[in-house]
Motif scaffolding. Structure first.
Motif, PDB file in Angstrom:
ATOM      1  N   ARG A   1       0.829  -1.207   0.000  1.00  0.00           N
ATOM      2  CA  ARG A   1       0.000   0.000   0.000  1.00  0.00           C
ATOM      3  C   ARG A   1       0.863   1.257   0.000  1.00  0.00           C
ATOM      4  O   ARG A   1       2.074   1.197   0.159  1.00  0.00           O
ATOM      5  N   SER A   2       0.220   2.401  -0.152  1.00  0.00           N
ATOM      6  CA  SER A   2       0.922   3.682  -0.145  1.00  0.00           C
ATOM      7  C   SER A   2       1.573   3.921   1.215  1.00  0.00           C
ATOM      8  O   SER A   2       1.172   3.338   2.233  1.00  0.00           O
ATOM      9  N   ARG A   3       2.562   4.789   1.239  1.00  0.00           N
ATOM     10  CA  ARG A   3       3.240   5.145   2.486  1.00  0.00           C
ATOM     11  C   ARG A   3       2.245   5.710   3.499  1.00  0.00           C
ATOM     12  O   ARG A   3       2.338   5.441   4.693  1.00  0.00           O
ATOM     13  N   GLU A   4       1.280   6.495   3.023  1.00  0.00           N
ATOM     14  CA  GLU A   4       0.284   7.092   3.922  1.00  0.00           C
ATOM     15  C   GLU A   4      -0.550   6.013   4.619  1.00  0.00           C
ATOM     16  O   GLU A   4      -0.765   6.075   5.830  1.00  0.00           O
ATOM     17  N   LEU A   5      -1.019   5.036   3.854  1.00  0.00           N
ATOM     18  CA  LEU A   5      -1.815   3.965   4.455  1.00  0.00           C
ATOM     19  C   LEU A   5      -0.968   3.112   5.398  1.00  0.00           C
ATOM     20  O   LEU A   5      -1.432   2.694   6.464  1.00  0.00           O
ATOM     21  N   TYR A   6       0.267   2.875   5.014  1.00  0.00           N
ATOM     22  CA  TYR A   6       1.183   2.113   5.867  1.00  0.00           C
ATOM     23  C   TYR A   6       1.355   2.812   7.213  1.00  0.00           C
ATOM     24  O   TYR A   6       1.332   2.175   8.263  1.00  0.00           O
ATOM     25  N   GLN A   7       1.524   4.139   7.178  1.00  0.00           N
ATOM     26  CA  GLN A   7       1.723   4.896   8.415  1.00  0.00           C
ATOM     27  C   GLN A   7       0.482   4.891   9.295  1.00  0.00           C
ATOM     28  O   GLN A   7       0.587   5.011  10.521  1.00  0.00           O
ATOM     29  N   GLU A   8      -0.692   4.731   8.705  1.00  0.00           N
ATOM     30  CA  GLU A   8      -1.929   4.658   9.489  1.00  0.00           C
ATOM     31  C   GLU A   8      -2.055   3.336  10.232  1.00  0.00           C
ATOM     32  O   GLU A   8      -2.783   3.227  11.201  1.00  0.00           O
TER      33      GLU A   8
ATOM     34  N   ASN B   1       7.420  -1.522   3.901  1.00  0.00           N
ATOM     35  CA  ASN B   1       6.504  -0.804   3.019  1.00  0.00           C
ATOM     36  C   ASN B   1       7.206  -0.547   1.682  1.00  0.00           C
ATOM     37  O   ASN B   1       8.127   0.251   1.598  1.00  0.00           O
ATOM     38  N   ILE B   2       6.776  -1.305   0.680  1.00  0.00           N
ATOM     39  CA  ILE B   2       7.263  -1.100  -0.685  1.00  0.00           C
ATOM     40  C   ILE B   2       6.016  -0.993  -1.558  1.00  0.00           C
ATOM     41  O   ILE B   2       5.419  -2.008  -1.914  1.00  0.00           O
ATOM     42  N   PRO B   3       5.572   0.220  -1.853  1.00  0.00           N
ATOM     43  CA  PRO B   3       4.362   0.374  -2.668  1.00  0.00           C
ATOM     44  C   PRO B   3       4.461  -0.409  -3.974  1.00  0.00           C
ATOM     45  O   PRO B   3       5.539  -0.571  -4.556  1.00  0.00           O
ATOM     46  N   TYR B   4       3.322  -0.937  -4.395  1.00  0.00           N
ATOM     47  CA  TYR B   4       3.237  -1.830  -5.560  1.00  0.00           C
ATOM     48  C   TYR B   4       4.029  -1.324  -6.763  1.00  0.00           C
ATOM     49  O   TYR B   4       4.827  -2.068  -7.339  1.00  0.00           O
ATOM     50  N   GLU B   5       3.819  -0.078  -7.151  1.00  0.00           N
ATOM     51  CA  GLU B   5       4.468   0.454  -8.354  1.00  0.00           C
ATOM     52  C   GLU B   5       5.985   0.421  -8.225  1.00  0.00           C
ATOM     53  O   GLU B   5       6.693   0.053  -9.158  1.00  0.00           O
ATOM     54  N   TYR B   6       6.497   0.792  -7.077  1.00  0.00           N
ATOM     55  CA  TYR B   6       7.940   0.801  -6.857  1.00  0.00           C
ATOM     56  C   TYR B   6       8.503  -0.614  -6.871  1.00  0.00           C
ATOM     57  O   TYR B   6       9.564  -0.881  -7.436  1.00  0.00           O
ATOM     58  N   LEU B   7       7.783  -1.546  -6.247  1.00  0.00           N
ATOM     59  CA  LEU B   7       8.228  -2.937  -6.235  1.00  0.00           C
ATOM     60  C   LEU B   7       8.340  -3.473  -7.654  1.00  0.00           C
ATOM     61  O   LEU B   7       9.328  -4.100  -8.016  1.00  0.00           O
ATOM     62  N   MET B   8       7.346  -3.198  -8.477  1.00  0.00           N
ATOM     63  CA  MET B   8       7.331  -3.732  -9.838  1.00  0.00           C
ATOM     64  C   MET B   8       8.368  -3.049 -10.739  1.00  0.00           C
ATOM     65  O   MET B   8       8.919  -3.674 -11.633  1.00  0.00           O
ATOM     66  N   GLU B   9       8.662  -1.778 -10.499  1.00  0.00           N
ATOM     67  CA  GLU B   9       9.598  -1.052 -11.353  1.00  0.00           C
ATOM     68  C   GLU B   9      11.049  -1.412 -11.066  1.00  0.00           C
ATOM     69  O   GLU B   9      11.818  -1.639 -11.985  1.00  0.00           O
ATOM     70  N   GLU B  10      11.428  -1.431  -9.786  1.00  0.00           N
ATOM     71  CA  GLU B  10      12.840  -1.645  -9.491  1.00  0.00           C
ATOM     72  C   GLU B  10      13.141  -2.301  -8.157  1.00  0.00           C
ATOM     73  O   GLU B  10      14.168  -2.957  -8.031  1.00  0.00           O
ATOM     74  N   ALA B  11      12.298  -2.177  -7.177  1.00  0.00           N
ATOM     75  CA  ALA B  11      12.636  -2.665  -5.833  1.00  0.00           C
ATOM     76  C   ALA B  11      12.754  -4.188  -5.775  1.00  0.00           C
ATOM     77  O   ALA B  11      13.469  -4.712  -4.918  1.00  0.00           O
ATOM     78  N   TRP B  12      12.093  -4.910  -6.662  1.00  0.00           N
ATOM     79  CA  TRP B  12      12.154  -6.373  -6.636  1.00  0.00           C
ATOM     80  C   TRP B  12      13.598  -6.861  -6.747  1.00  0.00           C
ATOM     81  O   TRP B  12      13.952  -7.918  -6.224  1.00  0.00           O
ATOM     82  N   GLU B  13      14.463  -6.079  -7.398  1.00  0.00           N
ATOM     83  CA  GLU B  13      15.856  -6.483  -7.582  1.00  0.00           C
ATOM     84  C   GLU B  13      16.621  -6.534  -6.264  1.00  0.00           C
ATOM     85  O   GLU B  13      17.661  -7.182  -6.182  1.00  0.00           O
ATOM     86  N   MET B  14      16.128  -5.876  -5.231  1.00  0.00           N
ATOM     87  CA  MET B  14      16.795  -5.842  -3.935  1.00  0.00           C
ATOM     88  C   MET B  14      16.333  -6.956  -2.996  1.00  0.00           C
ATOM     89  O   MET B  14      16.881  -7.108  -1.909  1.00  0.00           O
TER      90      MET B  14
END
Length: 95
Positions: free
Chosen positions: A27-34, A42-55
């Protein structure tokens, strides 16, 4: 290719802090913080799919959750294609 394994969202608690898996909140950082599952990254979907999966480490089980389960299923299938051991939580985060 095998099917993506799913678990009920309420089952995530039994995986917390066991050292063999990583729980990812898509989820978004805002929802995660709630509110979020203790220990979840917290790795928002779009970021995970674009590049974070490599880490992500391939030697650990990756557990994904989101608001309702749809993004976790999509991300889980993609990570499986990339060689990760993944489970997606269905039902989503409940406050």
């Amino acid at each position: 290719m095998e099917d993506l394994e799913t678990i009920a969202f309420r089952e995530l608690g039994r995986y917390k802090n066991n050292g063999t898996c990583i729980i990812i909140d898509l989820r978004s950082r805002e929802l995660y913080q709630e509110g979020h599952v203790d220990g979840a990254w917290n790795i928002p979907y779009e970021y995970l799919m674009e590049e974070a999966w490599e880490m992500l480490p391939k030697g650990k089980l990756i557990l994904l959750y989101c608001e309702r389960g749809g993004a976790a299923m999509m991300a889980g299938r993609e990570l499986m294609r990339k060689g990760f051991h993944v489970k997606a939580a269905v039902g989503g985060f409940e406050r």
